[in-house]
Motif scaffolding. Structure first.
Motif, mmCIF file in Angstrom:
data_model
loop_
_atom_site.group_PDB
_atom_site.id
_atom_site.type_symbol
_atom_site.label_atom_id
_atom_site.label_comp_id
_atom_site.label_asym_id
_atom_site.label_seq_id
_atom_site.Cartn_x
_atom_site.Cartn_y
_atom_site.Cartn_z
ATOM 1 N N PHE A 458 0.823 -1.204 0.000
ATOM 2 C CA PHE A 458 0.000 0.000 0.000
ATOM 3 C C PHE A 458 0.862 1.262 0.000
ATOM 4 C CE2 PHE A 458 -3.384 -2.900 1.248
ATOM 5 C CZ PHE A 458 -4.474 -2.347 0.589
ATOM 6 N N TRP A 459 2.060 1.163 0.571
ATOM 7 C CA TRP A 459 2.879 2.372 0.645
ATOM 8 C C TRP A 459 3.373 2.809 -0.729
ATOM 9 C CZ3 TRP A 459 7.919 2.469 -0.948
ATOM 10 C CH2 TRP A 459 8.631 1.276 -1.000
ATOM 11 N N TRP A 460 3.433 1.892 -1.704
ATOM 12 C CA TRP A 460 3.765 2.298 -3.076
ATOM 13 C C TRP A 460 2.713 3.278 -3.586
ATOM 14 C CZ3 TRP A 460 5.863 -1.980 -6.840
ATOM 15 C CH2 TRP A 460 6.999 -2.569 -6.291
ATOM 16 N N TYR A 461 1.459 2.916 -3.378
ATOM 17 C CA TYR A 461 0.374 3.772 -3.852
ATOM 18 C C TYR A 461 0.308 5.073 -3.052
ATOM 19 C CZ TYR A 461 -1.398 -0.090 -6.687
ATOM 20 O OH TYR A 461 -1.529 -1.084 -7.624
ATOM 21 N N ILE A 462 0.595 5.010 -1.764
ATOM 22 C CA ILE A 462 0.587 6.219 -0.947
ATOM 23 C C ILE A 462 1.681 7.179 -1.406
ATOM 24 C CG2 ILE A 462 0.962 7.123 1.381
ATOM 25 C CD1 ILE A 462 -0.317 4.554 2.461
ATOM 26 N N CYS A 463 2.857 6.651 -1.699
ATOM 27 C CA CYS A 463 3.947 7.505 -2.196
ATOM 28 C C CYS A 463 3.572 8.132 -3.538
ATOM 29 C CB CYS A 463 5.231 6.690 -2.340
ATOM 30 S SG CYS A 463 5.974 6.210 -0.763
ATOM 31 N N LEU A 464 2.978 7.340 -4.415
ATOM 32 C CA LEU A 464 2.557 7.869 -5.713
ATOM 33 C C LEU A 464 1.477 8.934 -5.534
ATOM 34 C CD1 LEU A 464 2.870 7.621 -8.790
ATOM 35 C CD2 LEU A 464 1.080 5.869 -8.741
ATOM 36 N N LEU A 465 0.594 8.721 -4.550
ATOM 37 C CA LEU A 465 -0.450 9.701 -4.259
ATOM 38 C C LEU A 465 0.163 11.034 -3.837
ATOM 39 C CD1 LEU A 465 -3.679 9.640 -3.898
ATOM 40 C CD2 LEU A 465 -3.169 9.551 -1.467
#
Length: 765
Positions: A458-465
């Motif tokens: 999930f942190w991949w998507y949070i970083c991209l966000l």
């Protein structure tokens, strides 16, 4: 290092893929993940027709009986798959941008066409280029790893999927580039490269991030089918799991592709009358001017914004497309009802002179002054793109055509119906989806089979966000958007709230509800009097939804075909970067600004964006209580109320005659009733006939042929037509700056509309 086919003894060891006989395919699979006892019992309850084919009605049926759970563990992300995907992604993006400026709606680059073209290239790559084993035990053995990297062996299903999804992602339509076109055409603003790049990245990746964070709700469950993906999944598995029939499939593809490629030059260039053959128009050549005008409005439709195209027959596949070859018949029936409603309502609005419709063209997405001339928006917004109320009092309020009013009303009805339909009809499913997401489990057998692969954290998507948010904020603060920072945040929040509803509807129905207008309403209220700010507010909020649906569709294909999640993440992110904008905006500027356009080019899409941005920046003056277009705002509430009444009716009576009440999808009907409000309408009858032939006649009476060849034939016809039109656009239609029209003759008249519907619009005083 990719796994060579020799190292995988399971490759092609089974020819059944479960598509011809789903139960047989399931039993052959050998690795089907165990399901609950209830699931096993329910599998015996699947209804079959006389041909022995399963009747697929739910997402559970799709997961158990239509898509094979087989996973051969072959490599996915390779140099070959990325290279092929990149090349065809650039081609698809350029082709899609051409079709944005064509005078017809809903034309996209066929994913099936890209899939089959990539398959041919991938197979040729694997056979022509040297492999690692070709230099083993020779003095060139040191080149083995390099050759293995370039050509990892047989072109397998996962490489094929990666290459195709990269190309499809890049060729997906984007409202982002349309914003830049609107600024160029209507506000003489050439957006800086840095603004374009950061805005595109921000809007696209914010939607990706939200989808990734919510994937347990909008991707993993069985009922989130994404029906438009099933043709791709079907062909992928047919090509790679049942290779004995591939020769016939590919032979049909190339015959149909070449045939349509050669044919398309005739209706597109040599004989454009074939795009809209109307018996009524041809018979009205000696009728009175009044009759000719009526016939043009009702039966004409071969030229952009000419008429409703009732009963016209089109032989131009670039406008017919294979869309109705893929949609389930029940969904198509809702679309047909929408078309019928559109014919009735648009005619009634115009001929009753509602909203002074007869002062303007019957169909147009432009905005007008009260005397019927094109509205001078630069006079009231100036170079600062801010409303000048003194100038507004002098120039007057803009007016919409009756068709544009109906398009807005239908859009509002659909938006209200979207929320109500999801909450009323699908509440039990939503509860189950939330329960499974919280527990981290899913009953879907394909999701269970995917547990062998590492999930994207999930942190991949949070970083991209975070990165996408900051990129957009930089554009807002330093770019040419006229949008405030707090409006930017509101846009992202609005898109985030609406996204799950839009996603659910699209996944379950295969077709979405356009929420663009809702974003414009809210943007107009927040940035009153600022049309460019409204454009960017709408872009960020709406593009969040569009990009999330695009990513979710790809993730669902990945789940069905067992593509490692991390490979999917990188693939679709890379595909987005490949989207480019071609040079048509500058070379066809005058036509794109025209309220009508031609049978070749039309600015209807950018005209609509600009018209709605202007209208909603003047929302208080145009759509407030007591104002001429208040019904547009009120229609959101009407859409909610009518859908709730529909739900209550379905609870009381499950059937009314032969019709299942809950099979009526009001938001879909509203959306399709508005499609006729602009553009080329002559292909409507032909699309309906195509759907009946494909989804009723072939599916019911020739199911074996339908399963093997239906989607392949549709993709080949799309591909042939689109490639020829891409060539014609630059060779003769003026996309490169110089037009070379075909000499005039009976099939290509020099004057008037190409279908001989030549009634003239006379504005009322």
């Amino acid at each position: 290092m990719p796994v060579n086919d020799e190292e995988n003894p399971r490759a092609d060891s089974r020819e059944g893929n479960g598509l011809h006989n789903p139960r047989k395919g399931a039993s052959q699979c050998g690795e089907r993940v165990s399901q609950d006892k209830d699931d096993d019992e329910n599998e015996d309850d699947i209804v079959t027709n006389v041909k022995g084919e399963p009747v697929i009605t739910t997402g559970t049926d799709v997961s158990r009986s239509l898509v094979d759970v087989r996973d051969d563990s072959d490599p996915a992300l390779t140099f070959r798959s990325l290279s092929i995907g990149t090349v065809f992604g650039c081609f698809g993006a350029a082709l899609r941008q051409v079709y944005i400026f064509k005078p017809v709606q809903e034309v996209t680059v066929s994913g099936v066409f890209l899939l089959l073209l990539i398959h041919s290239v991938g197979v040729a790559w694997s056979k022509i280029l040297p492999r690692r084993e070709s230099v083993e035990r020779t003095r060139y053995a040191k080149l083995g790893p390099v050759l293995g990297f370039i050509n990892p062996g047989e072109f397998r299903i996962k490489e094929h999927v990666i290459a195709t999804l990269t190309a499809c992602t890049a060729s997906h339509p984007s409202t982002i580039v349309l914003n830049f076109a609107v600024q160029n055409l209507y506000y003489n603003t050439h957006v800086k490269a840095s603004t374009a790049v950061l805005a595109t990245f921000s809007a696209a990746c914010f939607g990706y991030s939200l989808c990734g964070l919510l994937r347990p709700l909008i991707v993993y469950p069985s009922e989130m089918v994404y029906w438009d993906c099933l043709p791709l999944v079907s062909i992928f598995q047919s090509l790679h799991f049942n290779i004995t029939a591939n020769h016939k499939r590919m032979k049909l593809f190339w015959i149909a592709f070449v045939g349509m490629f050669l044919w398309e030059i005739i209706p597109s260039y040599v004989f454009p009358l074939l795009n809209g053959v109307s018996i009524f128009c041809l018979a009205s050549q000696h009728a009175s001017p009044h009759v000719q005008a009526v016939f043009t409005n009702v039966f004409g439709g071969a030229d952009a914004n000419e008429g409703l195209g009732l009963l016209s027959i089109s032989f131009d596949w670039q406008y017919i497309t294979s869309a109705f070859v893929s949609y389930p018949l029940i969904q198509q029936a809702n679309c047909w009802v929408g078309y019928g409603l559109g014919y009735i309502v648009l005619s009634a609005i115009y001929y009753s002179n509602a909203w002074n419709s007869k002062r303007f063209p019957m169909l147009s997405s432009s905005i007008f002054s009260s005397n019927g001339s094109v509205y001078d928006q630069s006079a009231i917004f100036g170079t600062a793109f801010q409303l000048n109320r003194t100038a507004l009092n002098e120039v007057g309020l803009p007016h919409l055509t009756g068709s544009q009013v109906w398009q807005s009303i239908a859009g509002s009805l659909a938006i209200g119906g979207l929320f109500a339909h999801c909450l009323c009809f699908w509440a039990p499913y939503l509860r189950d989806a939330f329960r499974n997401a919280r527990s981290g489990t899913q009953l879907d057998p394909h999701w269970q089979a995917m547990q062998r692969y590492k999930e994207v954290p999930f942190w991949w998507y949070i970083c991209l966000l975070v990165v996408s948010f900051v990129s957009g904020l930089i554009v807002v603060i330093g770019g040419q958007t006229t949008l405030s920072w707090y409006s930017y945040i509101m846009a992202l929040l609005l898109g985030s709230v609406v996204m799950p509803f839009s996603q659910t509807f699209f996944a379950r129905m295969g077709s979405g509800v356009n929420t663009y207008q809702l974003m414009e309403m809210v943007g107009g209220a927040i940035s009153s009097g600022c049309p460019v700010a409204n454009l960017y507010f709408t872009m960020w909020s709406h593009e969040t939804i569009v990009q999330s649906i695009k990513l979710a569709s790809g993730l669902k294909i990945g789940q069905y075909l067992k593509i490692p999640p991390r490979a999917m993440f990188l693939t679709q992110l890379w595909g987005t970067v490949l989207a480019v904008m071609v040079t048509i905006v500058n070379s066809q500027r005058d036509v794109l600004l025209s309220p009508t356009g031609t049978n070749v080019w039309s600015g209807q899409v950018v005209q609509t964006l600009n018209s709605e941005a202007v209208m909603w920046s003047l929302a208080k003056e145009l759509c407030g209580p007591g104002r001429p277009y208040f019904i547009i705002l009120l229609s959101v509430l009407i859409g909610i109320v009518v859908t709730v009444l529909h739900w209550l009716l379905s609870r009381r009576w499950q059937r009314i005659g032969p019709v299942k009440v809950d099979s009526i999808v009001l938001p879909l009907i509203y959306m399709y009733s508005a499609i006729l409000s602009s553009g080329v309408n002559s292909p409507v009858t032909s699309t309906i006939l195509t759907g009946i032939i494909s989804q009723y006649w072939l599916r019911s009476y020739h199911p074996g042929w339908f399963i093997k060849y239906n989607y392949i034939l549709g993709g080949a016809l799309d591909g042939g037509a689109q490639v020829m039109n891409f060539i014609l656009s630059f060779a003769v239609f003026g996309a490169a700056g110089t037009q070379r029209p075909f000499p005039s003759w009976a099939g290509n008249p020099a004057k008037g509309n190409v279908d001989y519907c030549n009634g003239k619009h006379v504005a009322l005083s």
